[in-house]
Scaffold this motif. Sequence first.
Motif, PDB file in Angstrom:
ATOM      1  N   ALA A  93      -2.088  11.214   7.276  1.00 12.88           N
ATOM      2  CA  ALA A  93      -1.049  10.191   7.365  1.00 12.88           C
ATOM      3  C   ALA A  93      -0.055  10.247   6.209  1.00 12.88           C
ATOM      4  O   ALA A  93       1.017   9.645   6.291  1.00 12.88           O
ATOM      5  N   PHE A  94      -0.418  10.946   5.133  1.00 14.05           N
ATOM      6  CA  PHE A  94       0.419  10.865   3.925  1.00 14.05           C
ATOM      7  C   PHE A  94       1.847  11.366   4.187  1.00 14.05           C
ATOM      8  O   PHE A  94       2.826  10.647   3.925  1.00 14.05           O
TER       9      PHE A  94
ATOM     10  N   GLY B 206       0.856  -1.186   0.000  1.00  8.48           N
ATOM     11  CA  GLY B 206       0.000   0.000   0.000  1.00  8.48           C
ATOM     12  C   GLY B 206       0.889   1.232   0.000  1.00  8.48           C
ATOM     13  O   GLY B 206       2.061   1.175  -0.415  1.00  8.48           O
ATOM     14  N   LEU B 207       0.353   2.348   0.481  1.00  9.71           N
ATOM     15  CA  LEU B 207       1.132   3.585   0.435  1.00  9.71           C
ATOM     16  C   LEU B 207       2.453   3.443   1.179  1.00  9.71           C
ATOM     17  O   LEU B 207       3.518   3.812   0.667  1.00  9.71           O
ATOM     18  N   ALA B 208       2.400   2.892   2.404  1.00 11.78           N
ATOM     19  CA  ALA B 208       3.627   2.827   3.201  1.00 11.78           C
ATOM     20  C   ALA B 208       4.638   1.860   2.590  1.00 11.78           C
ATOM     21  O   ALA B 208       5.833   2.171   2.493  1.00 11.78           O
TER      22      ALA B 208
ATOM     23  N   PRO C  62      -2.674  -3.763   7.373  1.00 13.96           N
ATOM     24  CA  PRO C  62      -3.532  -2.924   8.216  1.00 13.96           C
ATOM     25  C   PRO C  62      -3.638  -3.507   9.625  1.00 13.96           C
ATOM     26  O   PRO C  62      -3.740  -4.726   9.774  1.00 13.96           O
TER      27      PRO C  62
ATOM     28  N   THR D 147      -0.006   2.740   8.686  1.00 17.75           N
ATOM     29  CA  THR D 147      -1.054   2.836   9.704  1.00 17.75           C
ATOM     30  C   THR D 147      -0.701   1.970  10.914  1.00 17.75           C
ATOM     31  O   THR D 147      -0.926   2.341  12.068  1.00 17.75           O
TER      32      THR D 147
ATOM     33  N   GLU E  35       1.744  -8.546  -1.584  1.00 23.95           N
ATOM     34  CA  GLU E  35       0.534  -7.710  -1.707  1.00 23.95           C
ATOM     35  C   GLU E  35      -0.634  -8.548  -2.240  1.00 23.95           C
ATOM     36  O   GLU E  35      -0.525  -9.132  -3.315  1.00 23.95           O
ATOM     37  N   PRO E  36      -1.756  -8.585  -1.510  1.00 22.91           N
ATOM     38  CA  PRO E  36      -2.905  -9.391  -1.969  1.00 22.91           C
ATOM     39  C   PRO E  36      -3.546  -8.899  -3.273  1.00 22.91           C
ATOM     40  O   PRO E  36      -4.128  -9.680  -4.004  1.00 22.91           O
ATOM     41  N   ARG E  37      -3.451  -7.601  -3.548  1.00 21.19           N
ATOM     42  CA  ARG E  37      -4.118  -7.095  -4.761  1.00 21.19           C
ATOM     43  C   ARG E  37      -3.493  -7.689  -6.035  1.00 21.19           C
ATOM     44  O   ARG E  37      -2.274  -7.758  -6.138  1.00 21.19           O
TER      45      ARG E  37
ATOM     46  N   ARG F 147      -1.085 -13.173  -0.142  1.00 21.70           N
ATOM     47  CA  ARG F 147      -1.449 -12.682   1.187  1.00 21.70           C
ATOM     48  C   ARG F 147      -0.523 -13.285   2.232  1.00 21.70           C
ATOM     49  O   ARG F 147      -0.182 -14.463   2.148  1.00 21.70           O
ATOM     50  N   VAL F 148      -0.112 -12.486   3.191  1.00 24.95           N
ATOM     51  CA  VAL F 148       0.655 -13.033   4.323  1.00 24.95           C
ATOM     52  C   VAL F 148      -0.328 -13.776   5.223  1.00 24.95           C
ATOM     53  O   VAL F 148      -1.355 -13.215   5.612  1.00 24.95           O
TER      54      VAL F 148
ATOM     55  N   ARG G 223      -8.236   5.892  -3.873  1.00 23.41           N
ATOM     56  CA  ARG G 223      -8.332   6.956  -2.877  1.00 23.41           C
ATOM     57  C   ARG G 223      -7.639   8.226  -3.332  1.00 23.41           C
ATOM     58  O   ARG G 223      -6.902   8.226  -4.323  1.00 23.41           O
ATOM     59  N   THR G 224      -7.900   9.268  -2.574  1.00 22.59           N
ATOM     60  CA  THR G 224      -7.319  10.582  -2.850  1.00 22.59           C
ATOM     61  C   THR G 224      -6.500  10.965  -1.636  1.00 22.59           C
ATOM     62  O   THR G 224      -6.986  10.833  -0.514  1.00 22.59           O
ATOM     63  N   TRP G 225      -5.264  11.407  -1.849  1.00 24.29           N
ATOM     64  CA  TRP G 225      -4.459  11.858  -0.712  1.00 24.29           C
ATOM     65  C   TRP G 225      -4.314  13.360  -0.756  1.00 24.29           C
ATOM     66  O   TRP G 225      -3.871  13.917  -1.784  1.00 24.29           O
ATOM     67  N   CYS G 226      -4.661  14.009   0.342  1.00 24.13           N
ATOM     68  CA  CYS G 226      -4.514  15.464   0.436  1.00 24.13           C
ATOM     69  C   CYS G 226      -3.690  15.832   1.654  1.00 24.13           C
ATOM     70  O   CYS G 226      -3.670  15.086   2.654  1.00 24.13           O
TER      71      CYS G 226
HETATM   72  C1  LIG Z   1     -10.119   6.419   1.210  1.00 25.20           C
HETATM   73  C2  LIG Z   1      -8.977   6.994   2.046  1.00 25.20           C
HETATM   74  C3  LIG Z   1      -8.599   8.319   1.858  1.00 25.20           C
HETATM   75  C4  LIG Z   1      -7.516   8.849   2.620  1.00 25.20           C
HETATM   76  N1  LIG Z   1      -7.176  10.156   2.426  1.00 25.20           N
HETATM   77  C5  LIG Z   1      -6.137  10.674   3.112  1.00 25.20           C
HETATM   78  C6  LIG Z   1      -5.730  12.017   2.878  1.00 25.20           C
HETATM   79  O1  LIG Z   1      -6.361  12.752   2.115  1.00 25.20           O
HETATM   80  N2  LIG Z   1      -4.622  12.479   3.531  1.00 25.20           N
HETATM   81  C7  LIG Z   1      -3.919  11.699   4.402  1.00 25.20           C
HETATM   82  O2  LIG Z   1      -2.916  12.174   4.952  1.00 25.20           O
HETATM   83  N3  LIG Z   1      -4.316  10.431   4.677  1.00 25.20           N
HETATM   84  C8  LIG Z   1      -5.406   9.902   4.056  1.00 25.20           C
HETATM   85  N4  LIG Z   1      -5.783   8.606   4.300  1.00 25.20           N
HETATM   86  C9  LIG Z   1      -5.097   7.874   5.372  1.00 25.20           C
HETATM   87  C10 LIG Z   1      -3.819   7.161   4.901  1.00 25.20           C
HETATM   88  O3  LIG Z   1      -2.960   8.059   4.217  1.00 25.20           O
HETATM   89  C11 LIG Z   1      -4.109   5.996   4.003  1.00 25.20           C
HETATM   90  O4  LIG Z   1      -4.942   5.083   4.658  1.00 25.20           O
HETATM   91  C12 LIG Z   1      -2.854   5.253   3.531  1.00 25.20           C
HETATM   92  O5  LIG Z   1      -3.214   4.433   2.452  1.00 25.20           O
HETATM   93  C13 LIG Z   1      -2.220   4.439   4.654  1.00 25.20           C
HETATM   94  O6  LIG Z   1      -1.144   3.708   4.124  1.00 25.20           O
HETATM   95  P1  LIG Z   1      -0.821   2.208   4.603  1.00 25.20           P
HETATM   96  O7  LIG Z   1       0.255   1.709   3.764  1.00 25.20           O
HETATM   97  O8  LIG Z   1      -0.725   2.163   6.080  1.00 25.20           O
HETATM   98  O9  LIG Z   1      -2.183   1.414   4.279  1.00 25.20           O
HETATM   99  P2  LIG Z   1      -2.683   0.924   2.846  1.00 25.20           P
HETATM  100  O10 LIG Z   1      -2.324   1.918   1.810  1.00 25.20           O
HETATM  101  O11 LIG Z   1      -4.130   0.603   3.033  1.00 25.20           O
HETATM  102  O12 LIG Z   1      -1.837  -0.401   2.588  1.00 25.20           O
HETATM  103  C14 LIG Z   1      -2.013  -1.592   3.319  1.00 25.20           C
HETATM  104  C15 LIG Z   1      -1.687  -2.717   2.356  1.00 25.20           C
HETATM  105  O13 LIG Z   1      -1.673  -3.960   3.060  1.00 25.20           O
HETATM  106  C16 LIG Z   1      -2.208  -4.924   2.179  1.00 25.20           C
HETATM  107  N5  LIG Z   1      -2.618  -6.108   2.951  1.00 25.20           N
HETATM  108  C17 LIG Z   1      -3.769  -6.323   3.617  1.00 25.20           C
HETATM  109  N6  LIG Z   1      -3.756  -7.543   4.174  1.00 25.20           N
HETATM  110  C18 LIG Z   1      -2.576  -8.130   3.860  1.00 25.20           C
HETATM  111  C19 LIG Z   1      -1.972  -9.403   4.123  1.00 25.20           C
HETATM  112  N7  LIG Z   1      -2.579 -10.344   4.853  1.00 25.20           N
HETATM  113  N8  LIG Z   1      -0.745  -9.653   3.613  1.00 25.20           N
HETATM  114  C20 LIG Z   1      -0.078  -8.711   2.882  1.00 25.20           C
HETATM  115  N9  LIG Z   1      -0.609  -7.497   2.607  1.00 25.20           N
HETATM  116  C21 LIG Z   1      -1.837  -7.210   3.089  1.00 25.20           C
HETATM  117  C22 LIG Z   1      -3.347  -4.182   1.486  1.00 25.20           C
HETATM  118  O14 LIG Z   1      -3.764  -4.826   0.291  1.00 25.20           O
HETATM  119  C23 LIG Z   1      -2.715  -2.829   1.240  1.00 25.20           C
HETATM  120  O15 LIG Z   1      -2.060  -2.765  -0.015  1.00 25.20           O
HETATM  121  C24 LIG Z   1      -6.855   8.052   3.588  1.00 25.20           C
HETATM  122  C25 LIG Z   1      -7.290   6.730   3.778  1.00 25.20           C
HETATM  123  C26 LIG Z   1      -8.334   6.210   3.029  1.00 25.20           C
HETATM  124  C27 LIG Z   1      -8.789   4.791   3.295  1.00 25.20           C
END
Ligand SMILES: Cc1cc2nc3c(=O)[nH]c(=O)nc-3n(C[C@H](O)[C@H](O)[C@H](O)COP(=O)(O)OP(=O)(O)OC[C@H]3O[C@@H](n4cnc5c(N)ncnc54)[C@H](O)[C@@H]3O)c2cc1C
Length: 400
Positions: free
Chosen positions: A276-277, A15-17, A142, A264, A38-40, A116-117, A47-50
């Motif tokens: 969070a971005f 995902g993003l991180a 997550p 996250t 990555e499961p996808r 998937r893990v 989504r939109t990041w601001c």
């Molecule tokens: C719709 C939306 C809009 C947002 N807008 C903003 C914004 O405008 N500004 C801001 O600062 N923040 C925003 N956020 C908050 C944050 O920036 C995002 O949630 C961001 O995507 C978090 O990154 P992440 O990598 O933690 O999670 P994610 O990007 O959700 O990545 C998690 C990854 O883990 C993968 N995964 C899940 N289960 C498993 C498994 N069992 N094994 C391996 N991989 C797995 C998923 O497929 C996914 O790719 C938003 C969040 C959402 C949901």
Amino acid sequence: MTGDQPREIAVLGGGLAGLSLVLQLLDHGVKARITVVEPRHTYTDDRTWCFWDTEDHPFRHLIADRWPTWRVHDGTRAHRCTGTCAYARLSAGDVYAHALARIARAPNVHLWRGTRVQRLDGRRVQTDAGTLAADLVYDGRPPRLPETASGTRLLQQFVGRRIRSDRDVFDTSACELMDFRLPQRHGIAFLYVLPHSPREALVEATVFAATRLPAGRLDGLLDDALAQRLPSGVETLGSERGAIPMVPNLGERASGPGVIPIGTRAGAPRGSTGYAFLPIQRHSRALAARAARGTPGPVRMRGRITDWLDRVFLARLIARPDAAPDDFGRLFAGVPADRLVRFLMERGGPLDHLAVMTALPTGAFLRHAAAVSLPRALRPHPRQRAPVADADPDSPVPRS
Ligand SMILES: Cc1cc2nc3c(=O)[nH]c(=O)nc-3n(C[C@H](O)[C@H](O)[C@H](O)COP(=O)(O)OP(=O)(O)OC[C@H]3O[C@@H](n4cnc5c(N)ncnc54)[C@H](O)[C@@H]3O)c2cc1C
């Protein structure tokens, strides 16, 4: 201090991180074999990041919209603010495409899509496509969140629609960050409008609440708001929805040596705002720098003073949700725009913090502050140093 770079890195979750970290590892010259699980199968523009455009990061050139002005309506009055840094919008689709193209060109990075893990056993990653033995694991899956929040947390829930009107209805010179003219009975509710053109915008209904709202309630709020504002001729182009934890210091501890939470799971969404971005970008850079030096290890997501302020603000939101529209109105009306932006983007110094604290009702702020234990950085005679490095220490960044 420098050491040996890791040879086998596993990144759980692309995902993003996960993707941001991989780009930083490449930019820092880490030569390890990097496997992203990555499961996808396919990435969509989900989504939109601001954020305010305060600093550089690997996706900055992809920013699709910038609004130099933003508005907040506290239910009674509208406040219009203009700052040095614009409010910026990035499409997830552009971020994913850019990261995936770089990964495709990097011979040491392997993206296991559709995988998937299942289990993490020390640094052995069991997936549905086999087992990976890594020296270093970055875990960006997550975190599990309780359905019902306890007294110290909220869930930021939202549904947004990309809409097109058959008439010019949007003012593209400003975005609407919070418009509290929504029913407040399900939690702290507001509308968020990001106009891309006079006819197109992302319109979101957001609610901060302790419990997850039943499916359909947010859609109902959004339907009603759209019906009131745009009576006819509206087409929906797409939608997005999410729930972001508003939890102070959410970050999980590493589950073992060589296993480092990211995104996250590491507490990226700020407790009082959910942004969070940029924290993810700073965290990724700091983690990659450690790995490149051969001293990989965890990095605190943010400084202790910011964590403490988040606890205080969150305590206020939870105790007085009815006061939230007025509190946010006071912040946007009373704090100079650049100071507030630095505070919101975690780039503030003591004067910025003071300006924010004094804009709120002082008695209430002090009551909540007294109930929240002081951060170690503010306590007299600290005995211990933080065991981990800071991605974003509380000291203000130099400003031009
Ligand atoms: C719709 C939306 C809009 C947002 N807008 C903003 C914004 O405008 N500004 C801001 O600062 N923040 C925003 N956020 C908050 C944050 O920036 C995002 O949630 C961001 O995507 C978090 O990154 P992440 O990598 O933690 O999670 P994610 O990007 O959700 O990545 C998690 C990854 O883990 C993968 N995964 C899940 N289960 C498993 C498994 N069992 N094994 C391996 N991989 C797995 C998923 O497929 C996914 O790719 C938003 C969040 C959402 C949901």
